[in-house]
Design a protein around this motif. Structure first.
Motif, PDB file in Angstrom:
ATOM      1  N   GLY A   1       0.817  -1.196   0.000  1.00 22.81           N
ATOM      2  CA  GLY A   1       0.000   0.000   0.000  1.00 22.81           C
ATOM      3  C   GLY A   1       0.854   1.251   0.000  1.00 22.81           C
ATOM      4  N   GLY A   2       0.206   2.372  -0.234  1.00 21.23           N
ATOM      5  CA  GLY A   2       0.910   3.638  -0.255  1.00 21.23           C
ATOM      6  C   GLY A   2       0.072   4.729  -0.865  1.00 21.23           C
ATOM      7  N   LEU A   3       0.734   5.808  -1.216  1.00 18.52           N
ATOM      8  CA  LEU A   3       0.093   6.973  -1.819  1.00 18.52           C
ATOM      9  C   LEU A   3       0.372   6.992  -3.310  1.00 18.52           C
ATOM     10  CD1 LEU A   3      -1.390   9.713  -1.554  1.00 18.52           C
ATOM     11  CD2 LEU A   3       0.853  10.734  -1.103  1.00 18.52           C
ATOM     12  N   VAL A   4      -0.675   7.147  -4.093  1.00 20.89           N
ATOM     13  CA  VAL A   4      -0.531   7.177  -5.537  1.00 20.89           C
ATOM     14  C   VAL A   4      -1.495   8.201  -6.116  1.00 20.89           C
ATOM     15  CG1 VAL A   4      -2.223   5.343  -5.930  1.00 20.89           C
ATOM     16  CG2 VAL A   4      -0.413   5.746  -7.618  1.00 20.89           C
ATOM     17  N   GLN A   5      -1.118   8.785  -7.225  1.00 22.35           N
ATOM     18  CA  GLN A   5      -1.975   9.759  -7.893  1.00 22.35           C
ATOM     19  C   GLN A   5      -3.057   9.048  -8.697  1.00 22.35           C
ATOM     20  OE1 GLN A   5       0.291  12.654 -10.036  1.00 22.35           O
ATOM     21  NE2 GLN A   5      -1.497  13.826 -10.705  1.00 22.35           N
ATOM     22  N   ALA A   6      -4.198   9.698  -8.837  1.00 25.85           N
ATOM     23  CA  ALA A   6      -5.282   9.125  -9.623  1.00 25.85           C
ATOM     24  C   ALA A   6      -4.792   8.750 -11.017  1.00 25.85           C
ATOM     25  CB  ALA A   6      -6.443  10.110  -9.720  1.00 25.85           C
ATOM     26  N   GLY A   7      -5.207   7.575 -11.463  1.00 31.84           N
ATOM     27  CA  GLY A   7      -4.760   7.055 -12.739  1.00 31.84           C
ATOM     28  C   GLY A   7      -3.552   6.161 -12.642  1.00 31.84           C
TER      29      GLY A   7
ATOM     30  N   ASP B   1     -10.997   4.734  -4.443  1.00 32.71           N
ATOM     31  CA  ASP B   1     -10.336   3.497  -4.050  1.00 32.71           C
ATOM     32  C   ASP B   1      -9.581   3.635  -2.739  1.00 32.71           C
ATOM     33  OD1 ASP B   1     -11.152   2.067  -6.386  1.00 32.71           O
ATOM     34  OD2 ASP B   1      -9.526   3.032  -7.513  1.00 32.71           O
ATOM     35  N   THR B   2      -9.489   4.834  -2.216  1.00 31.85           N
ATOM     36  CA  THR B   2      -8.795   5.063  -0.959  1.00 31.85           C
ATOM     37  C   THR B   2      -9.460   4.270   0.159  1.00 31.85           C
ATOM     38  OG1 THR B   2      -8.019   7.259  -1.596  1.00 31.85           O
ATOM     39  CG2 THR B   2      -8.154   6.782   0.757  1.00 31.85           C
ATOM     40  N   ALA B   3      -8.693   3.424   0.814  1.00 32.47           N
ATOM     41  CA  ALA B   3      -9.229   2.561   1.858  1.00 32.47           C
ATOM     42  C   ALA B   3      -8.093   1.755   2.463  1.00 32.47           C
ATOM     43  CB  ALA B   3     -10.295   1.617   1.295  1.00 32.47           C
TER      44      ALA B   3
ATOM     45  N   TRP C   1      -8.531 -12.884   8.307  1.00 29.72           N
ATOM     46  CA  TRP C   1      -8.181 -11.601   7.696  1.00 29.72           C
ATOM     47  C   TRP C   1      -6.828 -11.135   8.192  1.00 29.72           C
ATOM     48  CZ3 TRP C   1     -12.096  -7.459   6.054  1.00 29.72           C
ATOM     49  CH2 TRP C   1     -13.236  -8.064   5.502  1.00 29.72           C
ATOM     50  N   GLY C   2      -6.139 -10.368   7.351  1.00 29.00           N
ATOM     51  CA  GLY C   2      -4.901  -9.740   7.765  1.00 29.00           C
ATOM     52  C   GLY C   2      -5.168  -8.423   8.467  1.00 29.00           C
ATOM     53  N   GLN C   3      -4.097  -7.695   8.778  1.00 29.40           N
ATOM     54  CA  GLN C   3      -4.213  -6.421   9.477  1.00 29.40           C
ATOM     55  C   GLN C   3      -4.507  -5.255   8.550  1.00 29.40           C
ATOM     56  OE1 GLN C   3      -4.103  -5.883  12.971  1.00 29.40           O
ATOM     57  NE2 GLN C   3      -4.472  -8.092  12.773  1.00 29.40           N
ATOM     58  N   GLY C   4      -4.280  -5.427   7.272  1.00 33.06           N
ATOM     59  CA  GLY C   4      -4.610  -4.409   6.300  1.00 33.06           C
ATOM     60  C   GLY C   4      -3.426  -3.553   5.900  1.00 33.06           C
ATOM     61  N   THR C   5      -3.536  -2.952   4.727  1.00 32.69           N
ATOM     62  CA  THR C   5      -2.544  -2.010   4.239  1.00 32.69           C
ATOM     63  C   THR C   5      -3.271  -0.814   3.638  1.00 32.69           C
ATOM     64  OG1 THR C   5      -0.579  -1.754   2.828  1.00 32.69           O
ATOM     65  CG2 THR C   5      -2.358  -3.136   1.970  1.00 32.69           C
ATOM     66  N   GLN C   6      -2.794   0.377   3.948  1.00 35.53           N
ATOM     67  CA  GLN C   6      -3.464   1.604   3.533  1.00 35.53           C
ATOM     68  C   GLN C   6      -3.142   1.949   2.095  1.00 35.53           C
ATOM     69  OE1 GLN C   6      -5.573   3.867   5.400  1.00 35.53           O
ATOM     70  NE2 GLN C   6      -5.873   4.678   3.319  1.00 35.53           N
ATOM     71  N   VAL C   7      -4.178   2.232   1.331  1.00 38.79           N
ATOM     72  CA  VAL C   7      -4.042   2.736  -0.031  1.00 38.79           C
ATOM     73  C   VAL C   7      -4.708   4.097  -0.090  1.00 38.79           C
ATOM     74  CG1 VAL C   7      -4.699   2.438  -2.445  1.00 38.79           C
ATOM     75  CG2 VAL C   7      -3.941   0.466  -1.098  1.00 38.79           C
ATOM     76  N   THR C   8      -3.961   5.104  -0.509  1.00 39.48           N
ATOM     77  CA  THR C   8      -4.480   6.455  -0.629  1.00 39.48           C
ATOM     78  C   THR C   8      -4.266   6.949  -2.045  1.00 39.48           C
ATOM     79  OG1 THR C   8      -3.969   6.925   1.701  1.00 39.48           O
ATOM     80  CG2 THR C   8      -4.402   8.800   0.256  1.00 39.48           C
ATOM     81  N   VAL C   9      -5.339   7.368  -2.689  1.00 40.26           N
ATOM     82  CA  VAL C   9      -5.285   7.847  -4.063  1.00 40.26           C
ATOM     83  C   VAL C   9      -5.642   9.327  -4.070  1.00 40.26           C
ATOM     84  CG1 VAL C   9      -6.090   7.524  -6.417  1.00 40.26           C
ATOM     85  CG2 VAL C   9      -5.966   5.566  -4.860  1.00 40.26           C
ATOM     86  N   SER C  10      -4.735  10.142  -4.536  1.00 42.61           N
ATOM     87  CA  SER C  10      -4.955  11.579  -4.597  1.00 42.61           C
ATOM     88  C   SER C  10      -5.458  11.988  -5.973  1.00 42.61           C
ATOM     89  CB  SER C  10      -3.664  12.326  -4.273  1.00 42.61           C
ATOM     90  OG  SER C  10      -2.648  12.038  -5.221  1.00 42.61           O
ATOM     91  N   SER C  11      -6.198  13.081  -6.023  1.00 46.59           N
ATOM     92  CA  SER C  11      -6.736  13.583  -7.272  1.00 46.59           C
ATOM     93  C   SER C  11      -5.871  14.679  -7.848  1.00 46.59           C
ATOM     94  CB  SER C  11      -8.158  14.090  -7.071  1.00 46.59           C
ATOM     95  OG  SER C  11      -8.180  15.135  -6.126  1.00 46.59           O
TER      96      SER C  11
END
Length: 120
Positions: free
Chosen positions: A9-15, A90-92, A110-120
């Motif tokens: 997971g991580g931070l990614v730009q839209a698209g 999709d940010t979750a 279930w696992g502990q989860g990984t954060q995905v953040t999508v910026s516009s």
């Protein structure tokens, strides 16, 4: 019993794209159907994708169909979620899940989860 650890997971730009990985340990990985769920702030868990133990059958939630691809490598005890054309929606937190079958993933491990953040 199976333990699941998500990563990627991580931070990614839209698209853009990200690939999540889920490493399993404990019981035999190939015996489990696997899947991904996600939870956005203030919302309930949402089904994302699932794959059978053989890898031959896959299912996707309507919101990600055509953009995400689930796969697994039983030799590596790992399941992947390739996420393309990402949107801010999709940010979750993304959770990996394992169960006896695709329809039972929500009540499996279930696992502990990984954060995905999508910026516009």
């Amino acid at each position: 019993q199976v333990q699941l650890v998500e990563s990627g997971g991580g931070l990614v730009q839209a698209g853009g794209s990200l690939r999540l990985s889920c490493a399993a340990s404990g019981r035999t990985f190939s015996s489990y159907a696997m899947g991904w769920f996600r939870q956005a702030p203030g919302k309930e868990h949402e089904f994302v994708a699932a794959i059978s133990w053989s890898g031959n059958n896959t299912y996707y939630g309507n919101s990600v169909k055509g953009r995400f691809t689930i796969s697994r490598d039983n030799a590596k005890n790992t399941v992947y979620l390739q996420m393309n054309s990402l949107k801010p929606g999709d940010t979750a937190v993304y959770y990996c899940a394992a169960g006896a079958g695709i329809l039972d993933l929500s009540v499996g491990s279930w696992g502990q989860g990984t954060q995905v953040t999508v910026s516009s």
